[in-house]
Design a protein around this motif. Structure first.
Motif, PDB file in Angstrom:
ATOM      1  N   PHE A   6       0.839  -1.197   0.000  1.00  0.00           N
ATOM      2  CA  PHE A   6       0.000   0.000   0.000  1.00  0.00           C
ATOM      3  C   PHE A   6       0.873   1.244   0.000  1.00  0.00           C
ATOM      4  O   PHE A   6       2.034   1.196   0.387  1.00  0.00           O
ATOM      5  N   GLU A   7       0.304   2.327  -0.497  1.00  0.00           N
ATOM      6  CA  GLU A   7       0.993   3.619  -0.510  1.00  0.00           C
ATOM      7  C   GLU A   7       0.093   4.665   0.119  1.00  0.00           C
ATOM      8  O   GLU A   7      -1.123   4.614  -0.042  1.00  0.00           O
ATOM      9  N   ILE A   8       0.717   5.596   0.816  1.00  0.00           N
ATOM     10  CA  ILE A   8      -0.013   6.732   1.391  1.00  0.00           C
ATOM     11  C   ILE A   8       0.788   7.979   1.048  1.00  0.00           C
ATOM     12  O   ILE A   8       2.013   7.988   1.157  1.00  0.00           O
ATOM     13  N   GLU A   9       0.091   9.022   0.648  1.00  0.00           N
ATOM     14  CA  GLU A   9       0.749  10.273   0.289  1.00  0.00           C
ATOM     15  C   GLU A   9       0.412  11.350   1.316  1.00  0.00           C
ATOM     16  O   GLU A   9      -0.742  11.519   1.695  1.00  0.00           O
ATOM     17  N   PHE A  10       1.451  12.071   1.752  1.00  0.00           N
ATOM     18  CA  PHE A  10       1.295  13.140   2.732  1.00  0.00           C
ATOM     19  C   PHE A  10       1.895  14.432   2.179  1.00  0.00           C
ATOM     20  O   PHE A  10       3.100  14.471   1.912  1.00  0.00           O
ATOM     21  N   PRO A  11       1.082  15.478   2.007  1.00  0.00           N
ATOM     22  CA  PRO A  11       1.668  16.765   1.633  1.00  0.00           C
ATOM     23  C   PRO A  11       2.477  17.294   2.816  1.00  0.00           C
ATOM     24  O   PRO A  11       2.023  17.236   3.959  1.00  0.00           O
ATOM     25  N   ILE A  12       3.684  17.777   2.540  1.00  0.00           N
ATOM     26  CA  ILE A  12       4.539  18.289   3.612  1.00  0.00           C
ATOM     27  C   ILE A  12       5.177  19.589   3.149  1.00  0.00           C
ATOM     28  O   ILE A  12       5.738  19.662   2.057  1.00  0.00           O
ATOM     29  N   HIS A  13       5.073  20.611   3.987  1.00  0.00           N
ATOM     30  CA  HIS A  13       5.667  21.907   3.670  1.00  0.00           C
ATOM     31  C   HIS A  13       7.101  21.936   4.165  1.00  0.00           C
ATOM     32  O   HIS A  13       7.380  22.393   5.271  1.00  0.00           O
ATOM     33  N   ALA A  14       8.009  21.385   3.340  1.00  0.00           N
ATOM     34  CA  ALA A  14       9.434  21.345   3.681  1.00  0.00           C
ATOM     35  C   ALA A  14      10.208  21.150   2.383  1.00  0.00           C
ATOM     36  O   ALA A  14       9.676  20.626   1.407  1.00  0.00           O
ATOM     37  N   SER A  15      11.448  21.558   2.391  1.00  0.00           N
ATOM     38  CA  SER A  15      12.276  21.360   1.198  1.00  0.00           C
ATOM     39  C   SER A  15      12.656  19.883   1.106  1.00  0.00           C
ATOM     40  O   SER A  15      12.819  19.212   2.132  1.00  0.00           O
ATOM     41  N   PRO A  16      12.812  19.369  -0.113  1.00  0.00           N
ATOM     42  CA  PRO A  16      13.201  17.965  -0.264  1.00  0.00           C
ATOM     43  C   PRO A  16      14.504  17.632   0.455  1.00  0.00           C
ATOM     44  O   PRO A  16      14.617  16.567   1.051  1.00  0.00           O
ATOM     45  N   SER A  17      15.474  18.545   0.440  1.00  0.00           N
ATOM     46  CA  SER A  17      16.760  18.233   1.082  1.00  0.00           C
ATOM     47  C   SER A  17      16.613  18.113   2.594  1.00  0.00           C
ATOM     48  O   SER A  17      17.204  17.228   3.211  1.00  0.00           O
ATOM     49  N   MET A  18      15.797  18.979   3.208  1.00  0.00           N
ATOM     50  CA  MET A  18      15.588  18.883   4.645  1.00  0.00           C
ATOM     51  C   MET A  18      14.785  17.615   4.978  1.00  0.00           C
ATOM     52  O   MET A  18      15.135  16.869   5.881  1.00  0.00           O
ATOM     53  N   ARG A  67      14.795   3.310   0.773  1.00  0.00           N
ATOM     54  CA  ARG A  67      14.024   2.069   0.893  1.00  0.00           C
ATOM     55  C   ARG A  67      14.751   1.140   1.860  1.00  0.00           C
ATOM     56  O   ARG A  67      15.959   0.963   1.779  1.00  0.00           O
ATOM     57  N   TYR A  68      13.964   0.549   2.775  1.00  0.00           N
ATOM     58  CA  TYR A  68      14.491  -0.360   3.794  1.00  0.00           C
ATOM     59  C   TYR A  68      13.729  -1.681   3.736  1.00  0.00           C
ATOM     60  O   TYR A  68      12.574  -1.717   3.333  1.00  0.00           O
ATOM     61  N   LYS A  69      14.392  -2.741   4.187  1.00  0.00           N
ATOM     62  CA  LYS A  69      13.744  -4.047   4.287  1.00  0.00           C
ATOM     63  C   LYS A  69      14.003  -4.605   5.671  1.00  0.00           C
ATOM     64  O   LYS A  69      15.147  -4.696   6.111  1.00  0.00           O
ATOM     65  N   TRP A  70      12.907  -4.950   6.368  1.00  0.00           N
ATOM     66  CA  TRP A  70      13.051  -5.553   7.689  1.00  0.00           C
ATOM     67  C   TRP A  70      13.769  -6.892   7.549  1.00  0.00           C
ATOM     68  O   TRP A  70      13.426  -7.694   6.681  1.00  0.00           O
ATOM     69  N   LEU A  71      14.741  -7.159   8.402  1.00  0.00           N
ATOM     70  CA  LEU A  71      15.462  -8.431   8.344  1.00  0.00           C
ATOM     71  C   LEU A  71      14.533  -9.616   8.600  1.00  0.00           C
ATOM     72  O   LEU A  71      14.709 -10.685   8.022  1.00  0.00           O
ATOM     73  N   GLU A  72      13.526  -9.420   9.440  1.00  0.00           N
ATOM     74  CA  GLU A  72      12.599 -10.520   9.753  1.00  0.00           C
ATOM     75  C   GLU A  72      11.739 -10.918   8.555  1.00  0.00           C
ATOM     76  O   GLU A  72      11.113 -11.970   8.557  1.00  0.00           O
ATOM     77  N   PHE A  80       9.824  -1.110   3.091  1.00  0.00           N
ATOM     78  CA  PHE A  80       9.136   0.145   3.332  1.00  0.00           C
ATOM     79  C   PHE A  80       9.995   1.252   2.753  1.00  0.00           C
ATOM     80  O   PHE A  80      11.218   1.179   2.789  1.00  0.00           O
ATOM     81  N   GLU A  81       9.329   2.224   2.170  1.00  0.00           N
ATOM     82  CA  GLU A  81      10.035   3.249   1.414  1.00  0.00           C
ATOM     83  C   GLU A  81       9.460   4.624   1.694  1.00  0.00           C
ATOM     84  O   GLU A  81       8.259   4.786   1.832  1.00  0.00           O
ATOM     85  N   LEU A  95       5.360  13.499   0.649  1.00  0.00           N
ATOM     86  CA  LEU A  95       6.103  12.322   1.077  1.00  0.00           C
ATOM     87  C   LEU A  95       5.194  11.130   0.826  1.00  0.00           C
ATOM     88  O   LEU A  95       4.062  11.084   1.309  1.00  0.00           O
ATOM     89  N   ILE A  96       5.689  10.187   0.049  1.00  0.00           N
ATOM     90  CA  ILE A  96       4.914   8.990  -0.257  1.00  0.00           C
ATOM     91  C   ILE A  96       5.542   7.814   0.481  1.00  0.00           C
ATOM     92  O   ILE A  96       6.737   7.537   0.333  1.00  0.00           O
ATOM     93  N   ILE A  97       4.729   7.169   1.296  1.00  0.00           N
ATOM     94  CA  ILE A  97       5.166   5.995   2.063  1.00  0.00           C
ATOM     95  C   ILE A  97       4.643   4.764   1.340  1.00  0.00           C
ATOM     96  O   ILE A  97       3.455   4.672   1.042  1.00  0.00           O
ATOM     97  N   THR A  98       5.530   3.830   1.080  1.00  0.00           N
ATOM     98  CA  THR A  98       5.137   2.518   0.548  1.00  0.00           C
ATOM     99  C   THR A  98       5.479   1.500   1.619  1.00  0.00           C
ATOM    100  O   THR A  98       6.581   1.523   2.175  1.00  0.00           O
ATOM    101  N   ASP A  99       4.531   0.632   1.915  1.00  0.00           N
ATOM    102  CA  ASP A  99       4.758  -0.386   2.933  1.00  0.00           C
ATOM    103  C   ASP A  99       3.921  -1.614   2.574  1.00  0.00           C
ATOM    104  O   ASP A  99       3.124  -1.578   1.637  1.00  0.00           O
ATOM    105  N   PHE A 100       4.106  -2.667   3.330  1.00  0.00           N
ATOM    106  CA  PHE A 100       3.371  -3.910   3.132  1.00  0.00           C
ATOM    107  C   PHE A 100       2.800  -4.343   4.475  1.00  0.00           C
ATOM    108  O   PHE A 100       3.423  -4.122   5.510  1.00  0.00           O
ATOM    109  N   ALA A 101       1.624  -4.953   4.434  1.00  0.00           N
ATOM    110  CA  ALA A 101       1.008  -5.470   5.656  1.00  0.00           C
ATOM    111  C   ALA A 101       0.103  -6.645   5.293  1.00  0.00           C
ATOM    112  O   ALA A 101      -0.327  -6.781   4.145  1.00  0.00           O
ATOM    113  N   GLU A 102      -0.160  -7.472   6.282  1.00  0.00           N
ATOM    114  CA  GLU A 102      -1.121  -8.559   6.094  1.00  0.00           C
ATOM    115  C   GLU A 102      -2.485  -7.917   5.821  1.00  0.00           C
ATOM    116  O   GLU A 102      -2.765  -6.815   6.289  1.00  0.00           O
TER     117      GLU A 102
END
Length: 126
Positions: A6-18, A67-72, A80-81, A95-102
């Motif tokens: 799944f993906e969720i998008e969040f508008p964020i008022h910040a510079s990409p570098s910060m 992007r990160y991957k849980w060792l478990e 998750f990204e 900011l777009i979050i990609t993650d996986f869940a049951e």
């Protein structure tokens, strides 16, 4: 049971570098994601209260994504990204979050991310 992406998008008022620093560095992640974060090469340890989870850094692209991957969950395709998206016309940052869940945990996972991102927005004053 297979995990659902799944993906969720969040508008964020910040510079990409910060914004990038808050999800690509241990000190940034400690500000909003975990109580404590340690990094050893490609492995990052996240600490919450009495628990510890480890993830491998899969990808880091400066001011764009991490992007990160849980060792478990090495046996599956999950990760998750954090991805920064800038609208070419308005220059609005998301900011777009990609993650996986049951399947029965997707809504709960989305709520957890919403709470985490609220904490992030509070920290950066966005």
């Amino acid at each position: 049971m297979d995990k659902i992406k799944f993906e969720i998008e969040f508008p964020i008022h910040a510079s990409p570098s910060m914004l990038y620093q808050y999800f690509a560095t241990p000190s940034g992640l400690e500000e909003w994601f975990a109580d404590r974060v340690n990094s050893r090469g490609k492995v990052i340890s996240f600490f919450w209260d009495d628990s510890e989870e480890e993830a491998t850094i899969i990808t880091r692209r400066n001011e764009e994504k991490a992007r990160y991957k849980w060792l478990e969950s090495e046996d599956d395709e999950s990760y998750f990204e954090f991805r920064i998206q800038v609208d070419e016309i308005t220059k609005d940052v998301s900011l777009i979050i990609t993650d996986f869940a049951e399947e029965d945990e997707v809504e709960e996972s989305k709520m957890l991310w919403e709470n985490q991102i609220d904490t992030l927005k509070h920290r950066i004053g966005a």
